[in-house]
Design a protein around this motif. Structure first.
Motif, PDB file in Angstrom:
ATOM      1  N   THR A  45    -103.322 -15.059 -69.965  1.00 49.25           N
ATOM      2  CA  THR A  45    -103.963 -14.581 -68.740  1.00 49.25           C
ATOM      3  C   THR A  45    -105.389 -15.113 -68.697  1.00 49.25           C
ATOM      4  OG1 THR A  45    -104.656 -12.543 -69.852  1.00 49.25           O
ATOM      5  CG2 THR A  45    -102.582 -12.488 -68.635  1.00 49.25           C
ATOM      6  N   ARG A  46    -105.920 -15.269 -67.516  1.00 48.79           N
ATOM      7  CA  ARG A  46    -107.245 -15.853 -67.349  1.00 48.79           C
ATOM      8  C   ARG A  46    -108.288 -14.734 -67.356  1.00 48.79           C
ATOM      9  NH1 ARG A  46    -109.173 -20.675 -65.448  1.00 48.79           N
ATOM     10  NH2 ARG A  46    -111.252 -20.640 -64.499  1.00 48.79           N
ATOM     11  N   PRO A  47    -109.300 -14.818 -68.240  1.00 57.75           N
ATOM     12  CA  PRO A  47    -110.362 -13.801 -68.220  1.00 57.75           C
ATOM     13  C   PRO A  47    -111.122 -13.844 -66.902  1.00 57.75           C
ATOM     14  CG  PRO A  47    -110.454 -15.140 -70.222  1.00 57.75           C
ATOM     15  CD  PRO A  47    -109.498 -15.814 -69.307  1.00 57.75           C
ATOM     16  N   THR A  48    -111.653 -12.707 -66.505  1.00 59.57           N
ATOM     17  CA  THR A  48    -112.411 -12.650 -65.255  1.00 59.57           C
ATOM     18  C   THR A  48    -113.741 -13.365 -65.417  1.00 59.57           C
ATOM     19  OG1 THR A  48    -113.496 -10.571 -65.842  1.00 59.57           O
ATOM     20  CG2 THR A  48    -111.355 -10.422 -64.727  1.00 59.57           C
ATOM     21  N   ALA A  49    -114.302 -13.781 -64.297  1.00 60.75           N
ATOM     22  CA  ALA A  49    -115.601 -14.459 -64.324  1.00 60.75           C
ATOM     23  C   ALA A  49    -116.704 -13.571 -64.913  1.00 60.75           C
ATOM     24  CB  ALA A  49    -115.974 -14.935 -62.916  1.00 60.75           C
ATOM     25  N   PRO A  50    -116.763 -12.264 -64.543  1.00 61.24           N
ATOM     26  CA  PRO A  50    -117.792 -11.423 -65.157  1.00 61.24           C
ATOM     27  C   PRO A  50    -117.662 -11.341 -66.679  1.00 61.24           C
ATOM     28  CG  PRO A  50    -116.946 -10.369 -63.201  1.00 61.24           C
ATOM     29  CD  PRO A  50    -116.061 -11.546 -63.458  1.00 61.24           C
ATOM     30  N   PHE A  51    -116.424 -11.282 -67.178  1.00 60.93           N
ATOM     31  CA  PHE A  51    -116.269 -11.204 -68.626  1.00 60.93           C
ATOM     32  C   PHE A  51    -116.697 -12.504 -69.293  1.00 60.93           C
ATOM     33  CE2 PHE A  51    -114.032 -11.839 -72.584  1.00 60.93           C
ATOM     34  CZ  PHE A  51    -114.430 -10.694 -73.266  1.00 60.93           C
ATOM     35  N   LEU A  52    -116.354 -13.651 -68.695  1.00 61.64           N
ATOM     36  CA  LEU A  52    -116.786 -14.926 -69.266  1.00 61.64           C
ATOM     37  C   LEU A  52    -118.307 -15.021 -69.274  1.00 61.64           C
ATOM     38  CD1 LEU A  52    -114.177 -17.388 -67.719  1.00 61.64           C
ATOM     39  CD2 LEU A  52    -114.303 -16.586 -70.081  1.00 61.64           C
ATOM     40  N   GLY A  53    -118.937 -14.476 -68.238  1.00 58.21           N
ATOM     41  CA  GLY A  53    -120.400 -14.444 -68.213  1.00 58.21           C
ATOM     42  C   GLY A  53    -120.954 -13.588 -69.336  1.00 58.21           C
ATOM     43  N   ALA A  54    -120.321 -12.420 -69.587  1.00 56.26           N
ATOM     44  CA  ALA A  54    -120.756 -11.547 -70.677  1.00 56.26           C
ATOM     45  C   ALA A  54    -120.563 -12.221 -72.020  1.00 56.26           C
ATOM     46  CB  ALA A  54    -119.978 -10.228 -70.624  1.00 56.26           C
TER      47      ALA A  54
END
Length: 302
Positions: free
Chosen positions: A126-135
């Protein structure tokens, strides 16, 4: 991250009755890096690990002896495999904290909160969300700055060991979640078998490792270091386990997780206030980014 209402949860005005013991566990875990650094040297890591868990194991076994007998053979095997991974985590963490500061150790290990969702996403495709990748990116940048507080140099061996420990913690969580046999087991006997496996591994390694034996190290500890060892065994292991078991029955798992997530903050506070750690402006900025990034990552995956 807001808490989730569950049956039997305390009313908000009484929530502090549950929150305070859980927060104390986070404080103990944060201070454990400084305590381990004070008690342990590079030559005594194995002996100290034997002593720490040999002191804690009888208390857990006595409390859960009936549930231990109820484990199936598959559950014993699954718990033993988890114990092998856990022994690797403790080895990496303890050797790591000997070779780096308590502050760095506590902050770097907090990357587990970022690595675990990333690993889970990779396993489930599954693809991580953009906010999580930013974190995650913020946390990694923070670790880079944290380990370069005295100028841009190669990270210390201890920093790298703590980073490996964070990966090992992630593996432990994933294996536990995906081992069908242990998912149905009670927490107490599962933990007891894992720690028993750890003690066995540490005893065997200590016997062949050529360093001082546990009894030799125990005899050489002064009062302060004995206090530190008991702190690690009783408060950071036994007390922490039973508080978590008690708290999840009285509040939400997300609230417990949020409070325990303050561990790196207490690690930094103990290292700076009591251990004399000096991070410098770059290191302080890195530590702040780690705290912000892991908190943000926990929130967006909560």
């Amino acid at each position: 991250m807001s808490s989730i209402a569950v049956p039997g949860a305390f009313a908000p005005r009484r929530a502090w009755h549950t929150d305070l013991p859980v927060l104390l566990v986070a404080v103990c875990w944060g201070a454990s890096y400084l305590a381990a650094k004070d008690v342990t040297t590079a030559r005594t890591v194995l002996a100290v690990l034997v002593l720490r868990f040999a002191l804690a194991l009888p208390l857990l076994a006595a409390a859960g002896h009936r549930s231990l007998r109820a484990l199936t053979a598959a559950q014993w095997r699954g718990a033993a495999v988890l114990g092998l991974i856990l022994s690797g985590i403790f080895l990496l963490e303890t050797y790591g904290v000997v070779h780096t500061s308590a502050t760095n150790a506590g902050l770097i290990i907090s990357l587990t909160m970022v690595f675990t969702p990333l690993a889970e996403a990779a396993v489930t495709r599954t693809r991580p969300t953009a906010p999580f990748l930013g974190a995650a990116g913020l946390s990694v940048l923070g670790v880079v700055l944290l380990t370069q507080g005295a100028g841009f140099t190669r990270p210390s061996a201890g920093d790298l060991l703590m980073l490996l420990a964070a990966f090992a913690r992630t593996a432990h969580v994933l294996v536990m979640a995906r081992t069908r046999a242990v998912r149905d087991a009670d927490t107490l006997p599962l933990t007891t078998v894992q720690l028993g496996t750890c003690v066995t591994v540490f005893v065997l390694l200590s016997a062949v490792g050529g360093g001082p034996g546990p009894w030799t190290v125990a005899a050489g500890l002064d009062g302060r270091r004995w206090a530190g060892l008991l702190f690690l065994a009783v408060l950071c292991t036994v007390f922490a386990f039973f508080v978590q078991m008690w708290a999840v029955r009285r509040t939400s798992p997300s609230r417990v997780g949020l409070l325990l997530g303050t561990e790196p903050l207490w690690a930094a506070a103990a290292g700076i206030a009591l251990g004399g750690d000096r991070l410098g402006a770059v290191g302080l900025a890195g530590g702040a980014l780690v705290l912000v990034g892991t908190a943000w990552g926990r929130r967006v995956t909560g």
